[in-house]
Design a protein around this motif. Structure first.
Motif, PDB file in Angstrom:
ATOM      1  N   LEU A  36      -8.979  -5.807   4.602  1.00  0.00           N
ATOM      2  CA  LEU A  36      -7.631  -5.671   4.068  1.00  0.00           C
ATOM      3  C   LEU A  36      -6.640  -5.946   5.181  1.00  0.00           C
ATOM      4  O   LEU A  36      -6.888  -5.579   6.341  1.00  0.00           O
ATOM      5  N   ASP A  37      -5.533  -6.610   4.851  1.00  0.00           N
ATOM      6  CA  ASP A  37      -4.495  -6.825   5.860  1.00  0.00           C
ATOM      7  C   ASP A  37      -3.239  -6.044   5.474  1.00  0.00           C
ATOM      8  O   ASP A  37      -3.160  -5.471   4.386  1.00  0.00           O
ATOM      9  N   GLU A  38      -2.250  -6.043   6.359  1.00  0.00           N
ATOM     10  CA  GLU A  38      -1.049  -5.239   6.131  1.00  0.00           C
ATOM     11  C   GLU A  38      -0.282  -5.684   4.892  1.00  0.00           C
ATOM     12  O   GLU A  38       0.294  -4.857   4.188  1.00  0.00           O
ATOM     13  N   GLN A  39      -0.278  -6.980   4.621  1.00  0.00           N
ATOM     14  CA  GLN A  39       0.431  -7.483   3.447  1.00  0.00           C
ATOM     15  C   GLN A  39      -0.214  -6.940   2.167  1.00  0.00           C
ATOM     16  O   GLN A  39       0.471  -6.477   1.259  1.00  0.00           O
ATOM     17  N   GLN A  40      -1.533  -6.970   2.104  1.00  0.00           N
ATOM     18  CA  GLN A  40      -2.238  -6.432   0.931  1.00  0.00           C
ATOM     19  C   GLN A  40      -2.008  -4.923   0.810  1.00  0.00           C
ATOM     20  O   GLN A  40      -1.852  -4.395  -0.292  1.00  0.00           O
ATOM     21  N   LEU A  41      -1.981  -4.244   1.951  1.00  0.00           N
ATOM     22  CA  LEU A  41      -1.762  -2.803   1.967  1.00  0.00           C
ATOM     23  C   LEU A  41      -0.406  -2.439   1.360  1.00  0.00           C
ATOM     24  O   LEU A  41      -0.257  -1.399   0.732  1.00  0.00           O
ATOM     25  N   GLY A  42       0.575  -3.318   1.528  1.00  0.00           N
ATOM     26  CA  GLY A  42       1.916  -3.063   1.013  1.00  0.00           C
ATOM     27  C   GLY A  42       2.141  -3.532  -0.414  1.00  0.00           C
ATOM     28  O   GLY A  42       3.224  -3.335  -0.966  1.00  0.00           O
ATOM     29  N   GLN A  52     -13.919   0.359   0.415  1.00  0.00           N
ATOM     30  CA  GLN A  52     -12.885  -0.002   1.383  1.00  0.00           C
ATOM     31  C   GLN A  52     -12.082   1.225   1.804  1.00  0.00           C
ATOM     32  O   GLN A  52     -11.775   1.399   2.980  1.00  0.00           O
ATOM     33  N   GLU A  53     -11.755   2.062   0.831  1.00  0.00           N
ATOM     34  CA  GLU A  53     -11.001   3.263   1.174  1.00  0.00           C
ATOM     35  C   GLU A  53     -11.822   4.199   2.054  1.00  0.00           C
ATOM     36  O   GLU A  53     -11.302   4.789   3.004  1.00  0.00           O
ATOM     37  N   LEU A  54     -13.106   4.334   1.760  1.00  0.00           N
ATOM     38  CA  LEU A  54     -13.966   5.172   2.612  1.00  0.00           C
ATOM     39  C   LEU A  54     -13.992   4.657   4.046  1.00  0.00           C
ATOM     40  O   LEU A  54     -13.979   5.446   4.992  1.00  0.00           O
ATOM     41  N   GLN A  55     -14.027   3.343   4.218  1.00  0.00           N
ATOM     42  CA  GLN A  55     -14.014   2.782   5.575  1.00  0.00           C
ATOM     43  C   GLN A  55     -12.713   3.137   6.288  1.00  0.00           C
ATOM     44  O   GLN A  55     -12.714   3.530   7.448  1.00  0.00           O
TER      45      GLN A  55
END
Length: 195
Positions: A36-42, A52-55
């Motif tokens: 995941l990158d910052e753009q996707q995170l936003g 992914q969240e567990l990681q």
């Protein structure tokens, strides 16, 4: 299908990443291994898997050394607005018990890794937190996060303070329990058979 391969929106990961950065981790460190990158995170429409969240949670917990109270601090970031349509269904509930019933009926729309069940015992309602299958390296963090999230939402929604008569955790007591006492406003007990 692996247990944590379900999809949900990125909101929870964003909240956890913001917590990590507030504690001094870099965004790069907290997103490491999540694909995941910052753009996707936003992007509130972006979907991620539970894996992914567990990681990201592992990066947070390991990067900060799992300080006492971190799960509680995390749970306080989840207000009813974080849950989208479920949050609005919960807020339309007339009583705390009705709100709990709505949440339990739609539990897959929450960001929890634990499962909640409810037992009525006379005038008291007992909420049991099932952490079966939650990875042991992040279990205490996620139990504290998920339950403090529940309490945070209840405090958001109702003018009176739902009183906790007792609070039991199945995991061992952290080195410092003051954050637990301060937030839950009750003396917690640890190493109990169930949470």
């Amino acid at each position: 299908m692996p247990k944590w391969s379900f999809q949900r929106n990125v909101t929870s990961m964003r909240l956890m990443a913001e917590l990590a950065v507030a504690h001094g981790l870099t965004m790069r460190a907290v997103l490491s291994g999540t694909d995941l990158d910052e753009q996707q995170l936003g992007d509130p429409e972006h979907l991620v898997s539970g894996e992914q969240e567990l990681q990201l949670i592992r990066n947070l917990v390991n990067g900060l050394g799992d300080p006492p109270g971190l799960g509680i601090e995390a749970g306080q970031r989840y207000h009813f607005t974080a849950f989208g349509v479920l949050g609005f269904a919960i807020i339309s509930s007339q009583t705390p018990r009705a709100a709990l019933d709505v949440a339990l009926q739609n539990f897959d729309l929450t960001f929890a890794f634990t499962r909640f069940s409810v037992e009525d015992r006379g005038a008291q309602t007992c909420v049991i937190v099932d952490d079966d299958g939650v990875p042991s390296d992040v279990r205490a963090f996620l139990v504290a996060r998920d339950f403090s999230c529940f309490v945070t939402v209840m405090r958001d929604l109702f003018a009176f303070e739902p009183a906790l008569a007792a609070l039991h955790f199945a995991f061992a007591a952290p080195a410092d329990i003051r954050d637990y006492e301060r937030f839950f406003r009750v003396q917690p007990q640890f190493s109990k058979p169930t949470t």
